[in-house]
Motif scaffolding. Structure first.
Motif, PDB file in Angstrom:
ATOM      1  N   SER A  83       0.822  -1.214   0.000  1.00  0.00           N
ATOM      2  CA  SER A  83       0.000   0.000   0.000  1.00  0.00           C
ATOM      3  C   SER A  83       0.855   1.262   0.000  1.00  0.00           C
ATOM      4  O   SER A  83       0.580   2.214  -0.742  1.00  0.00           O
ATOM      5  CB  SER A  83      -0.936   0.009   1.215  1.00  0.00           C
ATOM      6  N   ILE A  84       1.897   1.285   0.825  1.00  0.00           N
ATOM      7  CA  ILE A  84       2.784   2.450   0.867  1.00  0.00           C
ATOM      8  C   ILE A  84       3.550   2.583  -0.440  1.00  0.00           C
ATOM      9  O   ILE A  84       3.706   3.690  -0.984  1.00  0.00           O
ATOM     10  CB  ILE A  84       3.750   2.344   2.063  1.00  0.00           C
ATOM     11  N   GLY A  85       4.020   1.460  -0.980  1.00  0.00           N
ATOM     12  CA  GLY A  85       4.739   1.496  -2.252  1.00  0.00           C
ATOM     13  C   GLY A  85       3.883   2.023  -3.380  1.00  0.00           C
ATOM     14  O   GLY A  85       4.319   2.871  -4.180  1.00  0.00           O
ATOM     15  N   VAL A  86       2.639   1.533  -3.468  1.00  0.00           N
ATOM     16  CA  VAL A  86       1.718   2.002  -4.506  1.00  0.00           C
ATOM     17  C   VAL A  86       1.393   3.484  -4.315  1.00  0.00           C
ATOM     18  O   VAL A  86       1.398   4.264  -5.275  1.00  0.00           O
ATOM     19  CB  VAL A  86       0.427   1.163  -4.495  1.00  0.00           C
ATOM     20  N   THR A  87       1.139   3.887  -3.073  1.00  0.00           N
ATOM     21  CA  THR A  87       0.779   5.278  -2.799  1.00  0.00           C
ATOM     22  C   THR A  87       1.911   6.229  -3.153  1.00  0.00           C
ATOM     23  O   THR A  87       1.692   7.245  -3.838  1.00  0.00           O
ATOM     24  CB  THR A  87       0.399   5.446  -1.312  1.00  0.00           C
ATOM     25  N   VAL A  88       3.117   5.920  -2.704  1.00  0.00           N
ATOM     26  CA  VAL A  88       4.273   6.789  -3.009  1.00  0.00           C
ATOM     27  C   VAL A  88       4.522   6.829  -4.508  1.00  0.00           C
ATOM     28  O   VAL A  88       4.763   7.908  -5.085  1.00  0.00           O
ATOM     29  CB  VAL A  88       5.528   6.288  -2.262  1.00  0.00           C
ATOM     30  N   GLY A  89       4.452   5.682  -5.163  1.00  0.00           N
ATOM     31  CA  GLY A  89       4.676   5.641  -6.610  1.00  0.00           C
ATOM     32  C   GLY A  89       3.662   6.458  -7.377  1.00  0.00           C
ATOM     33  O   GLY A  89       4.011   7.199  -8.312  1.00  0.00           O
ATOM     34  N   ILE A  90       2.396   6.337  -7.007  1.00  0.00           N
ATOM     35  CA  ILE A  90       1.342   7.104  -7.685  1.00  0.00           C
ATOM     36  C   ILE A  90       1.535   8.601  -7.468  1.00  0.00           C
ATOM     37  O   ILE A  90       1.390   9.404  -8.407  1.00  0.00           O
ATOM     38  CB  ILE A  90      -0.048   6.657  -7.192  1.00  0.00           C
ATOM     39  N   LEU A  91       1.872   9.009  -6.250  1.00  0.00           N
ATOM     40  CA  LEU A  91       2.065  10.431  -5.975  1.00  0.00           C
ATOM     41  C   LEU A  91       3.226  11.003  -6.791  1.00  0.00           C
ATOM     42  O   LEU A  91       3.127  12.107  -7.345  1.00  0.00           O
ATOM     43  CB  LEU A  91       2.304  10.648  -4.482  1.00  0.00           C
ATOM     44  N   VAL A  92       4.322  10.264  -6.846  1.00  0.00           N
ATOM     45  CA  VAL A  92       5.490  10.747  -7.596  1.00  0.00           C
ATOM     46  C   VAL A  92       5.181  10.837  -9.084  1.00  0.00           C
ATOM     47  O   VAL A  92       5.388  11.883  -9.724  1.00  0.00           O
ATOM     48  CB  VAL A  92       6.707   9.825  -7.351  1.00  0.00           C
ATOM     49  N   LEU A  93       4.673   9.744  -9.662  1.00  0.00           N
ATOM     50  CA  LEU A  93       4.428   9.713 -11.103  1.00  0.00           C
ATOM     51  C   LEU A  93       3.303  10.666 -11.508  1.00  0.00           C
ATOM     52  O   LEU A  93       3.404  11.352 -12.539  1.00  0.00           O
ATOM     53  CB  LEU A  93       4.084   8.283 -11.534  1.00  0.00           C
ATOM     54  N   SER A  94       2.240  10.720 -10.719  1.00  0.00           N
ATOM     55  CA  SER A  94       1.112  11.595 -11.058  1.00  0.00           C
ATOM     56  C   SER A  94       1.495  13.063 -10.949  1.00  0.00           C
ATOM     57  O   SER A  94       1.056  13.889 -11.762  1.00  0.00           O
ATOM     58  CB  SER A  94      -0.077  11.296 -10.144  1.00  0.00           C
ATOM     59  N   SER A  95       2.324  13.400  -9.950  1.00  0.00           N
ATOM     60  CA  SER A  95       2.765  14.787  -9.798  1.00  0.00           C
ATOM     61  C   SER A  95       3.639  15.214 -10.973  1.00  0.00           C
ATOM     62  O   SER A  95       3.466  16.305 -11.535  1.00  0.00           O
ATOM     63  CB  SER A  95       3.522  14.963  -8.480  1.00  0.00           C
ATOM     64  N   ALA A 210      -5.196   0.198  -2.674  1.00  0.00           N
ATOM     65  CA  ALA A 210      -4.148  -0.818  -2.582  1.00  0.00           C
ATOM     66  C   ALA A 210      -4.373  -1.734  -1.391  1.00  0.00           C
ATOM     67  O   ALA A 210      -4.140  -2.952  -1.479  1.00  0.00           O
ATOM     68  CB  ALA A 210      -2.781  -0.139  -2.488  1.00  0.00           C
ATOM     69  N   TRP A 211      -4.797  -1.189  -0.274  1.00  0.00           N
ATOM     70  CA  TRP A 211      -5.015  -2.010   0.925  1.00  0.00           C
ATOM     71  C   TRP A 211      -6.163  -2.990   0.723  1.00  0.00           C
ATOM     72  O   TRP A 211      -6.091  -4.144   1.159  1.00  0.00           O
ATOM     73  CB  TRP A 211      -5.298  -1.114   2.118  1.00  0.00           C
ATOM     74  N   ASN A 212      -7.219  -2.544   0.054  1.00  0.00           N
ATOM     75  CA  ASN A 212      -8.400  -3.395  -0.130  1.00  0.00           C
ATOM     76  C   ASN A 212      -8.332  -4.258  -1.380  1.00  0.00           C
ATOM     77  O   ASN A 212      -9.243  -5.061  -1.618  1.00  0.00           O
ATOM     78  CB  ASN A 212      -9.666  -2.529  -0.199  1.00  0.00           C
ATOM     79  N   ASP A 213      -7.299  -4.078  -2.197  1.00  0.00           N
ATOM     80  CA  ASP A 213      -7.193  -4.851  -3.436  1.00  0.00           C
ATOM     81  C   ASP A 213      -7.117  -6.347  -3.125  1.00  0.00           C
ATOM     82  O   ASP A 213      -6.359  -6.776  -2.254  1.00  0.00           O
ATOM     83  CB  ASP A 213      -5.957  -4.412  -4.225  1.00  0.00           C
ATOM     84  N   THR A 228      -1.291 -10.713   1.058  1.00  0.00           N
ATOM     85  CA  THR A 228      -1.688  -9.472   1.726  1.00  0.00           C
ATOM     86  C   THR A 228      -2.778  -9.814   2.732  1.00  0.00           C
ATOM     87  O   THR A 228      -3.256 -10.946   2.785  1.00  0.00           O
ATOM     88  CB  THR A 228      -2.199  -8.444   0.710  1.00  0.00           C
ATOM     89  N   ILE A 229      -3.198  -8.834   3.523  1.00  0.00           N
ATOM     90  CA  ILE A 229      -4.164  -9.115   4.591  1.00  0.00           C
ATOM     91  C   ILE A 229      -5.509  -9.579   4.031  1.00  0.00           C
ATOM     92  O   ILE A 229      -6.178 -10.435   4.610  1.00  0.00           O
ATOM     93  CB  ILE A 229      -4.352  -7.871   5.502  1.00  0.00           C
ATOM     94  N   THR A 230      -5.913  -9.035   2.866  1.00  0.00           N
ATOM     95  CA  THR A 230      -7.194  -9.443   2.279  1.00  0.00           C
ATOM     96  C   THR A 230      -7.140 -10.891   1.803  1.00  0.00           C
ATOM     97  O   THR A 230      -8.065 -11.671   2.045  1.00  0.00           O
ATOM     98  CB  THR A 230      -7.555  -8.525   1.103  1.00  0.00           C
ATOM     99  N   VAL A 231      -6.063 -11.256   1.133  1.00  0.00           N
ATOM    100  CA  VAL A 231      -5.924 -12.629   0.631  1.00  0.00           C
ATOM    101  C   VAL A 231      -5.688 -13.592   1.791  1.00  0.00           C
ATOM    102  O   VAL A 231      -6.258 -14.692   1.823  1.00  0.00           O
ATOM    103  CB  VAL A 231      -4.762 -12.720  -0.376  1.00  0.00           C
TER     104      VAL A 231
END
Length: 281
Positions: A83-95, A210-213, A228-231
């Motif tokens: 979740s943190i990896g996806v969030t940081v990556g999206i913020l960097v690339l989207s910005s 990402a957390w709920n995926d 992950t926690i969901t799986v």
């Protein structure tokens, strides 16, 4: 007389709106409250009737049973990393992409932007087979990059950041250029801090998604130590889990959703600010 009637009418209208908002909030909270209530009931009681949720006995055994699984903390760690990896990556690339589309002038910019937005119309299920085959050929399944990388393509994130950068007056860029600031310095030190509300909102939604995926981690992570926690929690359920352990299922749902709720509590002011800013614009 007319003015007083107008004030009275507006007061009644405001009360009706407030009442409607409260009613909708209660309706939205009822399923969560019901889930929380069931999670504290013994499974033996719930097998007889779910109406027993409204009276004792209550227990925390459903929550202690979760921690009896040896992999639960590993699953939590995996979800946090992903979740943190996806969030940081999206913020960097989207910005970066948003700044490029909003400020840079290059050939085919508008066409590329439309192509990016078309990604909003493509469901994940439509590309899941091709994605699985690609990561399988690269022998990357059961790794963090395999679970994180597909989540970095966020058409919504690019659109949101582009709109926020466009809303910032270009006079700020010109003033910074007069001070001999480079393009990257303008982006990093001047414009990026002004988009913090948008980034916080995008970060919350990215982390939540990402957390709920469930679908992609289920396909990519086949080893229990990479669940992950969901799986992971789904793997602990039997075919008769709903009839034999309803309270345990509800405890799992509350436990899996608690980290996201905590994150939202810390960043909710940025979401409110972002929505307010969008309404003004």
């Amino acid at each position: 007389m007319a003015a007083s009637e107008h004030i009275v009418g507006r007061g009644i209208g405001n009360k009706l709106i407030l009442f409607s908002v409260i009613l909708v909030a209660i309706m939205w909270m009822l399923p969560i409250a019901w889930t929380l209530l069931l999670s504290f009931k013994p499974n033996s009681e719930l097998m007889i009737s779910t109406a027993s949720a409204f009276h004792p006995p209550y227990t925390i055994k459903n929550y202690t049973d979760i921690f009896q699984s040896s992999g639960v903390f590993r699953w939590l760690w995996n979800s946090a990393v992903v979740s943190i990896g996806v969030t940081v990556g999206i913020l960097v690339l989207s910005s970066l992409a948003g700044y490029g589309f909003a400020r840079a002038e290059f050939k085919g910019r508008d066409i590329i932007f439309v192509l990016v937005l078309l990604g909003l119309a493509v469901p994940e299920q439509a590309v899941i087979i091709a994605r699985h085959q690609m990561f399988s050929d690269l022998k990357m399944h059961n790794t963090y990059p395999a679970i994180i990388l597909p989540g970095l393509s966020s058409a919504f994130g690019v659109f949101l950041m582009t709109q926020y950068f466009k809303a910032i007056p270009k006079d700020i860029d010109e003033a910074a250029m007069l001070d001999n600031a480079s393009r990257f310095k303008i982006f990093w030190k001047v414009l990026l801090p002004l988009t913090i509300p948008a980034q916080a909102t995008l970060g919350i939604f990215s982390f939540l998604g990402a957390w709920n995926d469930y679908l992609w981690p289920l396909i990519s992570a086949t080893k229990p130590e990479m669940f992950t926690i969901t799986v992971g929690m789904a793997s602990t359920q039997t075919n008769f889990a709903q009839s034999e352990g309803l309270g345990f299922l509800m405890a799992q749902a509350i436990f899996a959703g608690l980290p996201v709720f905590i994150v939202y509590l810390f960043f909710q002011k940025y979401i409110v600010r972002a929505v307010a800013g969008a309404a003004i614009n």
